[in-house]
Design a protein around this motif. Sequence first.
Motif, PDB file in Angstrom:
ATOM      1  N   MET A  47       0.848  -1.203   0.000  1.00  0.00           N
ATOM      2  CA  MET A  47       0.000   0.000   0.000  1.00  0.00           C
ATOM      3  C   MET A  47       0.875   1.240   0.000  1.00  0.00           C
ATOM      4  O   MET A  47       1.868   1.314   0.696  1.00  0.00           O
ATOM      5  N   LYS A  48       0.522   2.211  -0.805  1.00  0.00           N
ATOM      6  CA  LYS A  48       1.304   3.422  -0.913  1.00  0.00           C
ATOM      7  C   LYS A  48       1.293   4.185   0.406  1.00  0.00           C
ATOM      8  O   LYS A  48       0.271   4.382   1.015  1.00  0.00           O
ATOM      9  N   VAL A  97       0.413 -14.950  -5.299  1.00  0.00           N
ATOM     10  CA  VAL A  97      -0.301 -16.106  -5.830  1.00  0.00           C
ATOM     11  C   VAL A  97      -1.762 -15.738  -6.121  1.00  0.00           C
ATOM     12  O   VAL A  97      -2.303 -16.052  -7.181  1.00  0.00           O
ATOM     13  N   LEU A  98      -2.405 -15.021  -5.157  1.00  0.00           N
ATOM     14  CA  LEU A  98      -3.802 -14.629  -5.359  1.00  0.00           C
ATOM     15  C   LEU A  98      -3.923 -13.599  -6.473  1.00  0.00           C
ATOM     16  O   LEU A  98      -4.886 -13.629  -7.251  1.00  0.00           O
ATOM     17  N   LYS A  99      -2.964 -12.677  -6.576  1.00  0.00           N
ATOM     18  CA  LYS A  99      -3.006 -11.700  -7.658  1.00  0.00           C
ATOM     19  C   LYS A  99      -2.898 -12.388  -9.014  1.00  0.00           C
ATOM     20  O   LYS A  99      -3.604 -12.037  -9.964  1.00  0.00           O
ATOM     21  N   ARG A 145      -4.104  -5.852 -10.548  1.00  0.00           N
ATOM     22  CA  ARG A 145      -3.294  -5.053 -11.474  1.00  0.00           C
ATOM     23  C   ARG A 145      -2.452  -4.018 -10.754  1.00  0.00           C
ATOM     24  O   ARG A 145      -1.281  -3.793 -11.098  1.00  0.00           O
ATOM     25  N   TYR A 146      -3.040  -3.345  -9.736  1.00  0.00           N
ATOM     26  CA  TYR A 146      -2.362  -2.203  -9.111  1.00  0.00           C
ATOM     27  C   TYR A 146      -1.984  -2.432  -7.646  1.00  0.00           C
ATOM     28  O   TYR A 146      -1.343  -1.571  -7.047  1.00  0.00           O
ATOM     29  N   GLY A 147      -2.385  -3.568  -7.078  1.00  0.00           N
ATOM     30  CA  GLY A 147      -2.214  -3.767  -5.646  1.00  0.00           C
ATOM     31  C   GLY A 147      -3.292  -3.016  -4.884  1.00  0.00           C
ATOM     32  O   GLY A 147      -4.173  -2.383  -5.471  1.00  0.00           O
ATOM     33  N   VAL A 148      -3.236  -3.047  -3.555  1.00  0.00           N
ATOM     34  CA  VAL A 148      -4.176  -2.291  -2.728  1.00  0.00           C
ATOM     35  C   VAL A 148      -3.664  -0.864  -2.608  1.00  0.00           C
ATOM     36  O   VAL A 148      -2.531  -0.630  -2.183  1.00  0.00           O
TER      37      VAL A 148
END
Length: 498
Positions: free
Chosen positions: A1-2, A29-31, A115-118
Motif C-alpha cells: 500500500m502506498k 499467488v492470489l493476484k 493489477r495495481y495492488g491495494v
Amino acid sequence: MKKSGKETPSIESRSSPVEVFLNLLQNPVLKSFVHIADRHCPKCGRTYLRVAMEDFSRARSASQSLNCILFSKVLNMILRLGSATFGVDLETTRGSLKMPYIRNGLVNVLEGISRYGVTRPQRLAAPFLVVWNFTNACNLSCKHCYQRADKPSADELSTAEAKSIIDQLDELNVSSIAFSGGEPLMRRDFFEVAGYAAGKGLYVSVATNGTMLTEKNVERLRQSGVSYVEVSIDGASSDTHDSFRGTRGAFNRTIDGIRKAVNAGLFTGIATVSTRKNLYEIPEIVKLANGLGVGRLIVFNFIPTGRGEEIVDIDLSPEQRENLLKYLYKELSSGSMEALSTAPQYARVCLQQSLAEGRDITAPTHFAAMNLPSRTRQLAEFLGGCGAGRLYCAIQPNGLVTPCVFMPIVIGDLRRQSLREIWSTSKVLRDLSDREALKGRCGRCLYKYICGGCRARAYAYYGDYLAPDLGCIREREDPSSSFSRQCLKTCISAMKNS
C-alpha cells in the motif's frame, strides 16, 4: 500500500482485520489467480471470475469445465473470508451477489487489486459507473447547465454505436450506467438503448428534468429495465425552480412527473444543485420529497462550468457548504430520507458526526451512504470520496470521454479507441487516482483518502484538477497557502457581487 511522510493517518490501525484481509489479496499467488481468472472459459464463453461469482451466489449453475470448478472453489474461499472480516453474514453476501451489477463491481475491485495492488483510494480496472450525456437536446434552458444543452449535436452517436459502447461496458464489468444530457428522454432511441443496457445486467438510471415523465414514458422506463429515476428540482416553489430552469410552468410539470414515476413503483430521487439562491429552501425540498414519496435526495455541488460560469457569484461559501452537509447528515441519520451529496466533503462530515455520536454511518461516495460496523469504516479510504476519473467517467453525446460530466477535459474518443484503452492509459486518470499528487491543503489533509476534494471545482476555479477545493472549510485553516489566499479573494469577491 502506498505510504507517505505527509499527514495521512488512517481511520483505523494498519493491523486491523480489514488491513490484514486487503494485504492477503496482494499475495502474489492470489493476484496471479485473479489475473488468470479474468480470461474466458473456452467451454462457456464467460470469464472464470464471472462464472465463479455466479456459482457462489447461486445465480447460475457453474460451467462443468475443470478450470471453472477450480476458480469457483478458490473464490468461494476468498468471499467467505471477506464476509467474516467485514462482519457480514455469508447469506447476505450471497444474496447481494445475485445482482449482476454487484458481481461486476466486485470483479472490478479484484481485478484492480490484481493489477495495481491495494491502494488508497483503490484504483480500479474499469469504472464502476459511467455517466452518459446521451444527447445535447433539451426542452429547458437551465442557468447552471454544465452541458449548455439546447439542440442535439450533429455528431451524436448512432443507435448502433451506442449499443457497441454498452457491449464494451459489459465486457469491462462496469456496474452502472447513468443516462443524462441534455434531456435523455428527448432522444427517440433512448428506451431501446436503455433496455439493451439493462439486458446486459447493468444497473440503469436516468437523470431527467421530469417534464417528459408522462404515464406512457414512465411505463416505457419501467419496461426498459430502468432501476432509478433522478429528477432535478431547484427549489421548493415554482418561482425558484422556474427561475433556474428558464421556463414557466416547469415546476408543476416536474412535480407531476415525479408523482407518476413514484406511483409506477420506480425508485425515484430528487437532485438539487445547491447555491445561495436556493440554500434556505433545501429543508423545504426535503419536506417536498418526503411528501412525494421519493426515496432519495442528492444535493449537487455547484460547479462553475458550462452556463454555470455566468453565475459563479451564487456559489456557496465554505461555511454555508459545511452547514449544509451537517444538515444533510442529520436527515440521513434520522432515517427520514436517504440524503446524499456530490460534495466529497460529505464523507468527512458523516465520519466526524457519526464518530461523535457513537454511530456507524458513512457516505464514502456521492451515490451511497451506509450503516457499517466500525471496522469497515476503513473501507471509506479505499472508496475515496471524489470519484472523478477514478470510480466513474463520462461519455459525451459524440463519444468523447471525460473524467466527469463537470470536467471538460477530453481523455479519449470512443469512435477511435476502446474504453479499456482510455481507462488504462490516460495520464489524467492516473493523476486523479493518486491522492499523493494533490496540491495545497487537499494534499496535506487528514481526510484526503476519504474525500480528496472536488476535482471538478478545482479545475473550474484554478484550471488545475489537482488544486485544492476552495469550497472546503478546511482550506480556510491554511492562510499561508497561495491557493488559500486566492480562495479568500475569490470568496470575498463572490460575496460582494451576490
